[in-house]
Design a protein around this motif. Sequence first.
Motif, PDB file in Angstrom:
ATOM      1  N   THR A 169       4.946  -1.252   2.692  1.00  0.00           N
ATOM      2  CA  THR A 169       5.061  -0.013   1.913  1.00  0.00           C
ATOM      3  C   THR A 169       6.343  -0.127   1.091  1.00  0.00           C
ATOM      4  O   THR A 169       7.236  -0.902   1.441  1.00  0.00           O
ATOM      5  CB  THR A 169       5.154   1.227   2.831  1.00  0.00           C
ATOM      6  N   GLN A 193       0.837  -1.212   0.000  1.00  0.00           N
ATOM      7  CA  GLN A 193       0.000   0.000   0.000  1.00  0.00           C
ATOM      8  C   GLN A 193       0.866   1.254   0.000  1.00  0.00           C
ATOM      9  O   GLN A 193       2.038   1.207   0.347  1.00  0.00           O
ATOM     10  CB  GLN A 193      -0.946   0.009   1.212  1.00  0.00           C
ATOM     11  N   ASN A 236      -0.249   5.222  -6.280  1.00  0.00           N
ATOM     12  CA  ASN A 236      -0.518   5.330  -4.850  1.00  0.00           C
ATOM     13  C   ASN A 236      -1.868   4.686  -4.571  1.00  0.00           C
ATOM     14  O   ASN A 236      -2.905   5.324  -4.573  1.00  0.00           O
ATOM     15  CB  ASN A 236      -0.521   6.804  -4.404  1.00  0.00           C
ATOM     16  N   SER A 237      -1.802   3.424  -4.357  1.00  0.00           N
ATOM     17  CA  SER A 237      -3.037   2.658  -4.205  1.00  0.00           C
ATOM     18  C   SER A 237      -2.772   1.515  -3.226  1.00  0.00           C
ATOM     19  O   SER A 237      -1.879   1.640  -2.383  1.00  0.00           O
ATOM     20  CB  SER A 237      -3.463   2.147  -5.581  1.00  0.00           C
ATOM     21  N   ALA A 238      -3.499   0.448  -3.328  1.00  0.00           N
ATOM     22  CA  ALA A 238      -3.284  -0.686  -2.420  1.00  0.00           C
ATOM     23  C   ALA A 238      -3.555  -1.992  -3.148  1.00  0.00           C
ATOM     24  O   ALA A 238      -4.478  -2.089  -3.944  1.00  0.00           O
ATOM     25  CB  ALA A 238      -4.190  -0.578  -1.188  1.00  0.00           C
ATOM     26  N   THR A 266       0.142  -6.829   8.256  1.00  0.00           N
ATOM     27  CA  THR A 266      -0.264  -5.651   7.482  1.00  0.00           C
ATOM     28  C   THR A 266       0.498  -5.581   6.157  1.00  0.00           C
ATOM     29  O   THR A 266       1.538  -6.219   5.986  1.00  0.00           O
ATOM     30  CB  THR A 266       0.033  -4.366   8.281  1.00  0.00           C
ATOM     31  N   ALA A 267      -0.056  -4.793   5.228  1.00  0.00           N
ATOM     32  CA  ALA A 267       0.566  -4.643   3.915  1.00  0.00           C
ATOM     33  C   ALA A 267       1.885  -3.886   4.044  1.00  0.00           C
ATOM     34  O   ALA A 267       2.090  -3.099   4.966  1.00  0.00           O
ATOM     35  CB  ALA A 267      -0.391  -3.900   2.990  1.00  0.00           C
TER      36      ALA A 267
END
Length: 231
Positions: A223, A155, A166-168, A220-221
């Motif tokens: 970065t 993300q 800029n997304s996920a 969690t995702a």
Amino acid sequence: MSAVDPQDKNPKIEQAGASDESIQQVHSILLREKPEPEENHSPMPLFLLGFISAMVLMVAIYFVHNSGGLSQSFSFKQAAMVYDERFDPKNAPSAGAEVKIDPLALGKKNYASVCAACHQPNGLGVPGVYPPLAKSEWVTGSEERIIRILLHGLQGPIKVEGKEYNSAMPAIGPGGYNFSDERIAAVLTYIRQEWGNSAPAVTKEKVTEIRTKAAAGRTTAWTSAELDAIP
Ligand code: HEC
């Protein structure tokens, strides 16, 4: 010759010599009454019965020897439920042998069913929304990073082929699409070798190692900044 007078009703005389007429009458009755029809099945000739039995037996023996791998289940994965005329018992895998799954074929199938919805079947993505996988430096770069992207998702801002996104992306591994380590390795191997990409295959052992050791407990995702710090 008939000397009996038809008018003579004396039974004694009639008995002594029946008239032509009466003999014919009696015979005509007898001829009309045919014998009762009876059920009549002539038994099959014995030699024919023997011949047919021999044929059935020979066909059964022939099929056992030339069954084309039909239901020659060497292991559960191997159970062949269809007739294969090219089957050769000499080349058949021995009992319990693991069937080799082609990672590229498995990867292609899984790419089509999950990734292609966003990254498109041609791997070019959608400008500004879904980044491309074809010629992406992420795809052909360190396997450490893309394994993590698939396991837990990605993300925030990321630069791919010089363009900002800029997304996920959702997790493909446990908790997301629940891909097994083997499927993750296969789909990564596929995208690393498709659309002109050429990078080494990813093994499922490597995926397992990262999931259970290096990135154990991660939920969690990632970065792109975090991933940049990983070699
Ligand atoms: C729901 C849409 C979606 C699905 C499904 C999806 N992705 Fe993504 N993927 C994205 C988005 C969006 C990004 C960029 C995320 C960001 O902006 O931080 C991304 C980024 C990536 C990247 C890093 C950037 C790049 O383009 O090289 C890789 C590699 C990747 N995805 C591979 C895959 C693979 C392989 C699958 C299938 C197993 C998959 N993705 C499924 C949406 C998706």
